[in-house]
Design a protein around this motif. Structure first.
Motif, PDB file in Angstrom:
ATOM      1  N   LEU A  79       2.075  -7.200 -51.454  1.00 12.24           N
ATOM      2  CA  LEU A  79       2.855  -7.754 -52.132  1.00 12.24           C
ATOM      3  C   LEU A  79       1.960  -7.527 -53.649  1.00 12.24           C
ATOM      4  N   GLN A  80       2.604  -6.717 -54.482  1.00 13.75           N
ATOM      5  CA  GLN A  80       1.954  -6.610 -55.584  1.00 13.75           C
ATOM      6  C   GLN A  80       2.742  -7.785 -56.874  1.00 13.75           C
ATOM      7  N   MET A  81       1.814  -8.286 -57.256  1.00 17.25           N
ATOM      8  CA  MET A  81       2.299  -9.605 -58.109  1.00 17.25           C
ATOM      9  C   MET A  81       2.027  -9.153 -59.426  1.00 17.25           C
ATOM     10  N   ASN A  82       2.759  -9.144 -60.452  1.00 18.52           N
ATOM     11  CA  ASN A  82       2.376  -9.126 -61.779  1.00 18.52           C
ATOM     12  C   ASN A  82       3.090 -10.264 -62.569  1.00 18.52           C
ATOM     13  N   SER A  83       2.441 -10.168 -63.839  1.00 13.54           N
ATOM     14  CA  SER A  83       2.857 -11.521 -64.714  1.00 13.54           C
ATOM     15  C   SER A  83       2.896 -12.672 -64.014  1.00 13.54           C
ATOM     16  N   LEU A  84       1.682 -12.863 -63.546  1.00 16.92           N
ATOM     17  CA  LEU A  84       1.534 -14.071 -62.594  1.00 16.92           C
ATOM     18  C   LEU A  84       1.577 -15.633 -63.588  1.00 16.92           C
ATOM     19  N   LYS A  85       2.269 -16.477 -63.133  1.00 19.74           N
ATOM     20  CA  LYS A  85       2.253 -17.447 -63.640  1.00 19.74           C
ATOM     21  C   LYS A  85       1.446 -18.609 -62.887  1.00 19.74           C
ATOM     22  N   PRO A  86       1.087 -19.732 -63.849  1.00 13.12           N
ATOM     23  CA  PRO A  86       0.190 -20.955 -62.882  1.00 13.12           C
ATOM     24  C   PRO A  86       1.185 -21.656 -61.966  1.00 13.12           C
ATOM     25  N   GLU A  87       2.432 -21.530 -61.937  1.00 14.51           N
ATOM     26  CA  GLU A  87       3.276 -22.123 -60.947  1.00 14.51           C
ATOM     27  C   GLU A  87       3.190 -20.970 -59.690  1.00 14.51           C
ATOM     28  N   ASP A  88       2.649 -19.895 -59.591  1.00 16.64           N
ATOM     29  CA  ASP A  88       2.507 -19.013 -58.539  1.00 16.64           C
ATOM     30  C   ASP A  88       1.366 -19.275 -57.950  1.00 16.64           C
ATOM     31  N   THR A  89       0.565 -20.165 -58.425  1.00 17.89           N
ATOM     32  CA  THR A  89      -0.498 -20.831 -57.815  1.00 17.89           C
ATOM     33  C   THR A  89      -0.125 -21.264 -56.119  1.00 17.89           C
ATOM     34  N   ALA A  90      -0.831 -20.681 -55.036  1.00 17.54           N
ATOM     35  CA  ALA A  90      -0.487 -21.082 -53.496  1.00 17.54           C
ATOM     36  C   ALA A  90      -1.005 -20.409 -52.818  1.00 17.54           C
ATOM     37  N   VAL A  91      -1.113 -20.860 -51.394  1.00 19.14           N
ATOM     38  CA  VAL A  91      -1.655 -20.052 -50.373  1.00 19.14           C
ATOM     39  C   VAL A  91      -0.325 -19.082 -50.116  1.00 19.14           C
ATOM     40  N   TYR A  92      -0.804 -17.816 -49.864  1.00 18.87           N
ATOM     41  CA  TYR A  92       0.312 -16.858 -49.513  1.00 18.87           C
ATOM     42  C   TYR A  92       0.054 -16.418 -48.002  1.00 18.87           C
ATOM     43  N   TYR A  93       1.174 -16.299 -47.362  1.00 17.19           N
ATOM     44  CA  TYR A  93       1.067 -15.948 -46.021  1.00 17.19           C
ATOM     45  C   TYR A  93       2.122 -14.857 -45.631  1.00 17.19           C
ATOM     46  N   CYS A  94       1.672 -14.012 -44.628  1.00 14.87           N
ATOM     47  CA  CYS A  94       2.697 -12.986 -44.343  1.00 14.87           C
ATOM     48  C   CYS A  94       3.230 -13.188 -42.802  1.00 14.87           C
ATOM     49  N   ASN A  95       4.329 -12.565 -42.429  1.00 19.39           N
ATOM     50  CA  ASN A  95       4.724 -12.895 -41.161  1.00 19.39           C
ATOM     51  C   ASN A  95       5.449 -11.913 -40.841  1.00 19.39           C
ATOM     52  N   GLU A  96       5.773 -11.620 -39.494  1.00 22.23           N
ATOM     53  CA  GLU A  96       6.898 -10.823 -38.873  1.00 22.23           C
ATOM     54  C   GLU A  96       8.055 -11.677 -39.083  1.00 22.23           C
ATOM     55  N   ALA A  97       9.370 -10.907 -39.131  1.00 21.18           N
ATOM     56  CA  ALA A  97      10.607 -11.687 -39.653  1.00 21.18           C
ATOM     57  C   ALA A  97      11.748 -11.080 -38.957  1.00 21.18           C
ATOM     58  N   TYR A  98      12.668 -11.828 -38.684  1.00 22.39           N
ATOM     59  CA  TYR A  98      13.999 -11.514 -38.409  1.00 22.39           C
ATOM     60  C   TYR A  98      14.899 -12.014 -39.485  1.00 22.39           C
ATOM     61  N   GLY A  99      15.362 -11.250 -40.295  1.00 20.99           N
ATOM     62  CA  GLY A  99      16.384 -11.478 -41.372  1.00 20.99           C
ATOM     63  C   GLY A  99      15.357 -12.007 -42.254  1.00 20.99           C
ATOM     64  N   LEU A 100      15.392 -13.155 -42.862  1.00 18.14           N
ATOM     65  CA  LEU A 100      14.393 -13.752 -43.707  1.00 18.14           C
ATOM     66  C   LEU A 100      13.505 -14.791 -43.171  1.00 18.14           C
ATOM     67  N   SER A 101      13.514 -15.035 -41.738  1.00 15.32           N
ATOM     68  CA  SER A 101      12.948 -16.009 -41.122  1.00 15.32           C
ATOM     69  C   SER A 101      11.801 -15.405 -40.404  1.00 15.32           C
ATOM     70  N   PRO A 102      10.574 -16.486 -40.728  1.00 11.46           N
ATOM     71  CA  PRO A 102       9.351 -15.805 -39.960  1.00 11.46           C
ATOM     72  C   PRO A 102       9.476 -16.079 -38.579  1.00 11.46           C
ATOM     73  N   LEU A 103       8.619 -15.489 -37.853  1.00 10.33           N
ATOM     74  CA  LEU A 103       8.823 -15.502 -36.375  1.00 10.33           C
ATOM     75  C   LEU A 103       7.649 -15.839 -35.577  1.00 10.33           C
ATOM     76  N   LEU A 104       6.553 -15.852 -36.090  1.00  9.02           N
ATOM     77  CA  LEU A 104       5.391 -16.100 -35.673  1.00  9.02           C
ATOM     78  C   LEU A 104       4.566 -17.194 -36.188  1.00  9.02           C
ATOM     79  N   ALA A 105       3.477 -17.870 -35.253  1.00  9.91           N
ATOM     80  CA  ALA A 105       2.952 -18.987 -35.712  1.00  9.91           C
ATOM     81  C   ALA A 105       1.986 -18.375 -36.962  1.00  9.91           C
ATOM     82  N   TRP A 106       1.736 -19.113 -38.011  1.00 13.02           N
ATOM     83  CA  TRP A 106       1.206 -18.793 -39.014  1.00 13.02           C
ATOM     84  C   TRP A 106      -0.192 -18.464 -38.952  1.00 13.02           C
ATOM     85  N   GLY A 107      -0.627 -17.395 -39.622  1.00  8.48           N
ATOM     86  CA  GLY A 107      -1.914 -16.912 -39.610  1.00  8.48           C
ATOM     87  C   GLY A 107      -2.783 -17.429 -40.835  1.00  8.48           C
TER      88      GLY A 107
END
Length: 116
Positions: A79-107
């Motif tokens: 995930l290339q993130m440009n023009s970051l804003k303070p509201e982008d502050t968060a913990v970012y997670y990845c997951n395998e997906a089906y459609g838009l939905s995450p499938l696995l327990a979060w790492g």
């Protein structure tokens, strides 16, 4: 299956970061991989998803600023993130997906902090 996200950090508003993610194993139900984020007190939300065919979907709040890329068959996504804003502050997670939905327990996610 283990999900490992990395690349977060502290950046000033307007700056950039590149997140990386690898899944230890691909599951049969998945047809893509995605990035999601969570801030304290809020539900986890979709940021971007890339399908096996290369189709991408972005949340409205990152369109034009973030770019998802990678090889879902190799279980790697970025995930290339440009023009970051303070509201982008968060913990970012990845997951395998089906459609838009995450499938696995979060790492373990990766913390992105954007200062104003």
């Amino acid at each position: 299956v283990q999900l490992q996200a990395s690349g977060g950090g502290l950046v000033q508003a307007g700056g950039s970061l590149r997140l990386s993610c690898t899944a230890s194993k691909r599951i049969n139900r998945a047809n893509g991989m995605g990035w999601y984020r969570q801030t304290p007190g809020k539900q986890r939300e979709l940021v971007a998803v890339m399908s096996d065919s290369g189709d991408v979907n972005y949340a409205d709040f990152v369109k034009g600023r973030f770019t998802i890329s990678g090889d879902t068959f190799k279980r790697t996504v970025y995930l290339q993130m440009n023009s970051l804003k303070p509201e982008d502050t968060a913990v970012y997670y990845c997951n395998e997906a089906y459609g838009l939905s995450p499938l696995l327990a979060w790492g373990r996610g990766t913390l992105v902090t954007v200062s104003s």
